[in-house]
Design an enzyme around this catalytic site. Structure first.
Site, mmCIF file in Angstrom:
data_model
loop_
_atom_site.group_PDB
_atom_site.id
_atom_site.type_symbol
_atom_site.label_atom_id
_atom_site.label_comp_id
_atom_site.label_asym_id
_atom_site.label_seq_id
_atom_site.Cartn_x
_atom_site.Cartn_y
_atom_site.Cartn_z
ATOM 1 N N ASN A 7 -36.140 -72.601 45.685
ATOM 2 C CA ASN A 7 -37.233 -72.530 44.715
ATOM 3 C C ASN A 7 -36.658 -72.998 43.376
ATOM 4 O OD1 ASN A 7 -39.363 -71.915 43.063
ATOM 5 N ND2 ASN A 7 -39.531 -69.774 43.689
ATOM 6 N N ARG A 91 -40.048 -74.748 47.862
ATOM 7 C CA ARG A 91 -41.323 -74.306 47.306
ATOM 8 C C ARG A 91 -41.768 -75.335 46.280
ATOM 9 N NH1 ARG A 91 -42.713 -68.987 43.645
ATOM 10 N NH2 ARG A 91 -44.936 -69.312 43.735
ATOM 11 N N HIS A 180 -50.064 -69.037 44.567
ATOM 12 C CA HIS A 180 -49.580 -67.949 45.434
ATOM 13 C C HIS A 180 -50.025 -68.179 46.883
ATOM 14 C CE1 HIS A 180 -49.774 -65.139 41.697
ATOM 15 N NE2 HIS A 180 -48.521 -65.547 41.864
ATOM 16 N N ARG A 243 -50.226 -63.690 30.917
ATOM 17 C CA ARG A 243 -51.310 -64.689 30.909
ATOM 18 C C ARG A 243 -52.659 -63.992 30.757
ATOM 19 N NH1 ARG A 243 -49.418 -66.977 36.332
ATOM 20 N NH2 ARG A 243 -47.358 -67.793 35.818
ATOM 21 N N ARG A 287 -44.160 -50.949 34.749
ATOM 22 C CA ARG A 287 -43.486 -49.647 34.654
ATOM 23 C C ARG A 287 -43.389 -49.201 33.193
ATOM 24 N NH1 ARG A 287 -38.987 -51.879 38.621
ATOM 25 N NH2 ARG A 287 -39.585 -53.629 37.337
ATOM 26 N N GLY A 335 -48.495 -54.401 43.498
ATOM 27 C CA GLY A 335 -49.268 -54.045 44.688
ATOM 28 C C GLY A 335 -48.446 -53.286 45.724
ATOM 29 N N GLU A 386 -42.760 -64.887 50.948
ATOM 30 C CA GLU A 386 -43.024 -66.325 50.847
ATOM 31 C C GLU A 386 -41.881 -67.133 51.462
ATOM 32 O OE1 GLU A 386 -44.811 -67.319 46.740
ATOM 33 O OE2 GLU A 386 -44.020 -65.300 46.532
HETATM 34 P P1 AMP Z 1 -43.409 -59.499 40.851
HETATM 35 O O1 AMP Z 1 -43.849 -60.542 39.869
HETATM 36 O O2 AMP Z 1 -44.139 -59.558 42.158
HETATM 37 O O3 AMP Z 1 -41.917 -59.443 41.016
HETATM 38 O O4 AMP Z 1 -43.838 -58.078 40.198
HETATM 39 C C1 AMP Z 1 -43.274 -57.620 39.004
HETATM 40 C C2 AMP Z 1 -44.086 -56.449 38.472
HETATM 41 O O5 AMP Z 1 -44.054 -55.383 39.448
HETATM 42 C C3 AMP Z 1 -43.542 -55.853 37.184
HETATM 43 O O6 AMP Z 1 -44.583 -55.720 36.230
HETATM 44 C C4 AMP Z 1 -43.055 -54.478 37.600
HETATM 45 O O7 AMP Z 1 -43.211 -53.542 36.580
HETATM 46 C C5 AMP Z 1 -43.959 -54.148 38.756
HETATM 47 N N1 AMP Z 1 -43.387 -53.049 39.533
HETATM 48 C C6 AMP Z 1 -42.245 -53.051 40.247
HETATM 49 N N2 AMP Z 1 -42.000 -51.796 40.742
HETATM 50 C C7 AMP Z 1 -43.027 -51.002 40.314
HETATM 51 C C8 AMP Z 1 -43.363 -49.622 40.490
HETATM 52 N N3 AMP Z 1 -42.595 -48.800 41.203
HETATM 53 N N4 AMP Z 1 -44.491 -49.166 39.901
HETATM 54 C C9 AMP Z 1 -45.284 -49.987 39.175
HETATM 55 N N5 AMP Z 1 -45.016 -51.306 38.986
HETATM 56 C C10 AMP Z 1 -43.907 -51.806 39.539
#
Ligand code: AMP
Length: 399
Positions: A7, A91, A180, A243, A287, A335, A386
């Site tokens: 990637n 990717r 995505h 965004r 978080r 999620g 992915e």
């Molecule tokens: P991604 O872009 O898929 O890597 O997601 C990143 C986001 O997931 C960030 O905003 C993190 O704060 C959130 N995230 C990761 N672990 C947790 C958690 N245990 N509770 C809430 N949000 C989380």
């Protein structure tokens, strides 16, 4: 079989060496600051072996060379020689309307990726550089391009057309593409398997919520994408980390004339300073926002409420678009891990027949059914993968 999944970004390159049949990752890591100085990270079995070590990387070719040197290294390597890499999967962000699936890299494929640069100006040039760097360092090795947009190319015209003068669609390819796609495709396959419908997807209706730093929802009918929230670019849809998501175009003209911004400054605000960061003024990280909300920060609460509200609204819209929903899936960082976040999105969706089970919902980072037994809509957490999708496509096309 060993597939090297790449990637490539403008100054970074993520890599994984993966078995496409089992999904086992033997080594992975990151090349950073390419073209500046160069930092190299290498992990085996999830353990860091080389941690952001300085290695000169004037171009992506040196970054790929560093990856290969680590993979075959006598001490910490995981393969004997480069010959053990069967193929390389890349990717690629934007495939325009040309690519409805992954393709084996040849001159025509590279030319088509080049022609999509105006649609993906930040990512496609870097993706192409990654492909050409591999060609230079591993001549003759089969390479496959896997597009973020490809899964969405089954959308009907009413979903992808913008209500603009039609000539912009005909002459300039202005339409909804969506992103995505590799993640949404992986989730579609897993969700169909969990529903026991992988062999007969006809009639199934799935809504996937990919909620991370970048977020998008996808309406999946009969196993195929029929709508998605991102658009010509990844700025559209629900609000994200930084965004803005969908906004009224009038705002752009209003702020540009009020503050004298040029279009570059305006786009930087919409891409980098908006979303939950923009509303809260605290952070783009969910978080941090939850912690701030708990300590009484009203704007952090508003940012989270807005994010959950827009996600819930998009779920409702897709249920309407498909005439119902069998399964709602949560994936990506927020999620997969955000227990309270999922509950807040689902609050008020009981009218659809979707009931969350609070105990089942108390799960992180693994596949799980989180709805009650009497919920007519099944709600799942499915960690996305992915890279596995890229490795599988690459193995299939390289054969
Ligand atoms: P991604 O872009 O898929 O890597 O997601 C990143 C986001 O997931 C960030 O905003 C993190 O704060 C959130 N995230 C990761 N672990 C947790 C958690 N245990 N509770 C809430 N949000 C989380």
């Amino acid at each position: 079989m060993n597939i090297l999944v790449i990637n490539a970004g403008s100054s970074s390159l993520k890599y994984q060496l993966m078995d496409p049949d089992t999904g086992a990752v033997s080594a992975k890591g990151l090349c950073e600051r390419i073209g500046i100085d160069g930092k190299f990270t290498y992990k085996v079995d999830g353990k860091t072996v080389i941690d952001a070590e300085p290695i000169a990387m004037p171009t992506h070719a040196e970054a790929i060379e560093a990856v290969l040197a680590a993979l075959v290294n006598a001490k910490h390597g995981v393969i004997g020689s480069m010959d053990e890499i069967d193929a390389v999967g890349h990717r690629v962000l934007h495939g325009g309307a040309k690519f409805t699936k992954s393709c084996l890299v040849d001159e025509a494929c590279k030319q088509a990726i080049r022609e999509c640069i105006p649609l993906g100006p930040l990512h496609n040039p870097a993706n192409l550089i990654g492909i050409e760097a591999c060609e230079k360092v591993m001549p003759g090795k089969p390479q496959v391009a896997v597009f973020d947009t490809a899964f969405h190319m089954t959308m009907p015209a009413e979903a992808y057309i913008y209500a603009l003068p039609y000539e912009y669609y005909e002459k300039d390819q202005v339409r909804r593409y969506g992103f995505h796609g590799t993640s949404h495709r992986y989730i579609a396959e897993r969700a169909l398997a969990l529903l026991g419908r992988e062999k007969n997807p006809e009639g199934t209706k799935i809504i996937n919520c990919h909620l991370g730093n970048g977020s998008s929802l996808c309406a999946i009918k009969d196993g195929k994408c029929v709508d998605t929230t991102m658009g010509l670019g990844p700025l559209a849809g629900i609000p994200m980390g930084t965004r803005c998501g969908d906004i009224d175009g009038t705002i752009i003209e209003y702020l540009m004339s009020r503050y004298g911004y040029d279009i570059k400054e305006m786009m930087n605000i919409l891409n980098k300073k908006s979303g939950v960061l923009g509303i809260s003024g605290v952070s783009s990280d969910f978080r941090d926002l939850e912690a701030a909300e708990q300590s009484g920060n009203e704007r952090a609460k508003l940012a989270l409420d807005k994010f959950f509200y827009e996600t819930r609204k998009a779920i409702g819209a897709y249920a309407a678009a498909m005439g119902g929903v069998d399964a709602i899936v949560f994936t990506a960082g927020v999620g997969e891990n955000g227990v309270a976040n999922r509950a807040r999105v689902m609050k008020g969706l009981e009218y659809l027949g979707a009931k969350l089970d609070p105990e089942r919902n108390n799960t992180r980072g693994k596949e799980a059914l989180i709805s009650t037994d009497d919920s007519t809509v099944k709600v799942f957490v499915i960690p996305t993968n992915e890279e596995l999708m890229i490795a599988k496509d690459t193995a299939a096309l390289a054969k």
